[in-house]
Design a protein around this motif. Structure first.
Motif, mmCIF file in Angstrom:
data_model
loop_
_atom_site.group_PDB
_atom_site.id
_atom_site.type_symbol
_atom_site.label_atom_id
_atom_site.label_comp_id
_atom_site.label_asym_id
_atom_site.label_seq_id
_atom_site.Cartn_x
_atom_site.Cartn_y
_atom_site.Cartn_z
ATOM 1 N N LEU A 77 0.886 -0.780 0.094
ATOM 2 C CA LEU A 77 0.197 -0.405 0.072
ATOM 3 C C LEU A 77 0.486 1.122 0.164
ATOM 4 O O LEU A 77 0.559 2.155 -1.024
ATOM 5 C CB LEU A 77 -0.801 -0.500 1.322
ATOM 6 N N LEU A 80 2.491 1.704 -4.057
ATOM 7 C CA LEU A 80 1.621 1.997 -4.640
ATOM 8 C C LEU A 80 0.630 3.422 -4.735
ATOM 9 O O LEU A 80 0.218 4.305 -5.608
ATOM 10 C CB LEU A 80 -0.421 1.224 -3.979
ATOM 11 N N VAL A 108 2.204 -6.440 -7.627
ATOM 12 C CA VAL A 108 0.754 -5.893 -7.636
ATOM 13 C C VAL A 108 0.753 -4.651 -7.356
ATOM 14 O O VAL A 108 0.396 -3.933 -8.269
ATOM 15 C CB VAL A 108 0.594 -5.759 -5.979
ATOM 16 N N THR A 109 2.262 -4.073 -7.791
ATOM 17 C CA THR A 109 2.491 -3.175 -7.744
ATOM 18 C C THR A 109 2.672 -1.780 -9.513
ATOM 19 O O THR A 109 2.525 -1.359 -10.157
ATOM 20 C CB THR A 109 3.452 -2.277 -7.063
ATOM 21 N N ASP A 234 -4.728 12.585 -6.905
ATOM 22 C CA ASP A 234 -5.381 11.071 -7.921
ATOM 23 C C ASP A 234 -6.449 12.419 -9.023
ATOM 24 O O ASP A 234 -6.215 13.293 -9.187
ATOM 25 C CB ASP A 234 -6.932 11.374 -7.071
ATOM 26 N N TYR A 243 -8.632 3.854 -2.087
ATOM 27 C CA TYR A 243 -9.142 3.230 -2.661
ATOM 28 C C TYR A 243 -8.098 1.316 -3.455
ATOM 29 O O TYR A 243 -8.409 0.413 -2.833
ATOM 30 C CB TYR A 243 -9.486 3.176 -4.767
ATOM 31 N N CYS A 244 -6.552 2.005 -3.037
ATOM 32 C CA CYS A 244 -6.195 1.046 -3.308
ATOM 33 C C CYS A 244 -5.645 0.186 -2.063
ATOM 34 O O CYS A 244 -5.704 -0.989 -1.545
ATOM 35 C CB CYS A 244 -4.958 1.588 -3.532
ATOM 36 N N HIS A 245 -6.850 0.795 -0.867
ATOM 37 C CA HIS A 245 -6.822 0.409 0.497
ATOM 38 C C HIS A 245 -7.597 -0.839 0.079
ATOM 39 O O HIS A 245 -7.471 -2.331 0.705
ATOM 40 C CB HIS A 245 -7.345 0.917 1.847
ATOM 41 N N LYS A 246 -8.479 -1.448 -0.753
ATOM 42 C CA LYS A 246 -9.499 -1.541 -0.778
ATOM 43 C C LYS A 246 -8.953 -2.609 -1.831
ATOM 44 O O LYS A 246 -8.602 -4.184 -1.867
ATOM 45 C CB LYS A 246 -11.166 -1.458 -0.931
ATOM 46 N N GLN A 247 -8.812 -2.240 -2.778
ATOM 47 C CA GLN A 247 -8.609 -3.062 -3.994
ATOM 48 C C GLN A 247 -6.861 -3.740 -3.580
ATOM 49 O O GLN A 247 -7.217 -5.057 -4.480
ATOM 50 C CB GLN A 247 -7.133 -1.933 -5.492
ATOM 51 N N VAL A 248 -6.357 -3.814 -2.892
ATOM 52 C CA VAL A 248 -5.120 -4.726 -2.463
ATOM 53 C C VAL A 248 -5.180 -5.902 -1.401
ATOM 54 O O VAL A 248 -5.198 -6.434 -0.718
ATOM 55 C CB VAL A 248 -3.669 -4.141 -2.027
ATOM 56 N N MET A 249 -6.627 -5.548 -0.881
ATOM 57 C CA MET A 249 -7.870 -6.158 -0.112
ATOM 58 C C MET A 249 -7.098 -6.231 1.037
ATOM 59 O O MET A 249 -6.889 -7.319 2.580
ATOM 60 C CB MET A 249 -7.433 -8.024 -0.493
#
Length: 366
Positions: A77, A80, A108-109, A234, A243-249
């Motif tokens: 995170l 990212l 991932v990144t 952004d 959004y990244c927080h959610k995107q990377v689970m």
């Protein structure tokens, strides 16, 4: 299956601080429901306390703190937040992101990890960093955008405040974000006898992976953003990290159970009690290992790295490994010289060390 009672393999092997377990139980047994995904009062209170402890200039309305499940998630995170897929991250060749997180940071990144050979004590040589920056602006090369260090290093050594300032100045000169992997940050702070802000906000760290699990949490880490520009880049002017927080689970639905652990750890300096104990146990361990007598005028062991936090690196006879690791599991760091790593935890006792030494004494007598 062997019943592992005590270990020197990692501070991840240890259980949970009693105060943390009590806080989890209290929160878990409460009949009061709470909003999910970090919108609860406990998460809000924990975020504010972390900002306060680190003297963060981030305003109260800005999130600034993101609770995650694990250290790999925290580092990903953080990367990212600071990079795009055409960027690169400069790190040491013994760093956790390079050696111990599989290929997940790059997968991932999308970034490239540029590894610099670590010094004998596990640090990045500031003089070698500039050598990796000669293709800035060249479209054919991955563009360095982040300098990542571990504090303490993978060898348990610590960067001094002056060393951190020098790295920060260099990072700012080349417009690199300065990331700190603080999986054991509390141990480094105790070793330097300074404040949490002295080696983070005060030296220009932009973003921090703050470790909790190794300090005695059941699970959970945090990403702490000190550079507010990372929350505002952004294309739509929105905060990209949510959004990244959610995107990377890494966004927990019941986030308050991570937050309440950090709240408890930081209140009344519980973190200090934990880290000072594990550091002091490492010093005792070092002293006991150094007391091992020579045999036939030959030194049987050699401590290979300065013992500054809760890690001891030592070369031992190869035939010692099986009996010692059977009783107290630990890792081989370098097979060629049979260098092993011994880690102390918040619950390591003097008796653990003495039992380990008793086995060594028995081996010497054979």
């Amino acid at each position: 299956m062997t019943n592992i009672l005590r270990a020197f393999g990692s501070d991840n092997y240890a259980g949970v601080l009693p105060e943390i377990m009590s806080a989890l139980a209290k929160e878990g047994l409460s009949k009061t429901h709470a909003r999910a995904y970090g919108s609860d009062d406990v998460s809000h209170e924990a975020r504010l306390l972390i900002k306060q402890k680190f003297n963060s200039s981030s305003n109260d309305s800005s999130p600034g703190v993101y609770f995650v499940f694990n250290g790999t998630g925290a580092n990903i995170l953080s990367i990212l937040a600071c990079t795009r897929s055409y960027n690169a991250v400069i790190c040491s060749d013994v760093s956790h992101i390079y050696c111990d997180e599989s290929s997940s940071p790059e997968t991932v990144t999308g970034v490239r990890l540029i590894a610099i050979p670590a010094t004998e004590n596990g640090k990045i040589d500031i003089n070698q960093i500039e050598e990796k920056l000669d293709r800035l602006g060249d479209m054919h090369g991955a563009q360095p955008k982040m300098l990542s260090i571990a504090q303490p290093t993978e060898y348990g050594t610590v960067y001094t405040i002056d060393e951190l300032k020098q790295l920060s100045v260099l990072a700012k000169k080349y417009k690199l974000y300065f990331h700190m992997d603080g999986a054991r940050l509390f141990n480094a702070v105790s070793a330097l006898n300074c404040s949490l802000s002295d080696i983070t906000t005060s030296v220009g760290v932009d973003i921090l992976s703050l470790g909790g699990t190794k300090a005695g949490l059941m699970y959970g880490e945090a990403v702490v953003v000190f550079n507010e520009s990372l929350l505002e880049n952004d294309i739509d002017g929105d905060n990209p990290l949510k959004y990244c927080h959610k995107q990377v689970m890494q966004l927990a639905s019941k986030q308050r159970f991570i937050a309440v652990q950090f709240l408890t750890l930081l209140q009344n300096d519980l973190w200090k009690k934990s880290s000072e104990h594990s550091n002091s146990m490492a010093q005792l361990f070092k002293k006991r290992l150094e007391s091992i007598p020579k045999k036939n005028d030959k030194q049987l062991i050699r401590i290979t790295k300065p013992v500054e936090t809760n890690a001891i690196f030592v070369e031992i006879p190869q035939d010692w490994y099986e009996p010692l690791s059977t009783a107290f599991p630990f890792y081989i760091w370098r097979k060629k010289s049979f260098e092993v790593r011994l880690m102390c935890s918040f619950d390591t006792t003097e008796d653990d060390i003495e039992q380990f030494m008793n086995i060594i004494n028995e081996l010497i007598q054979k």
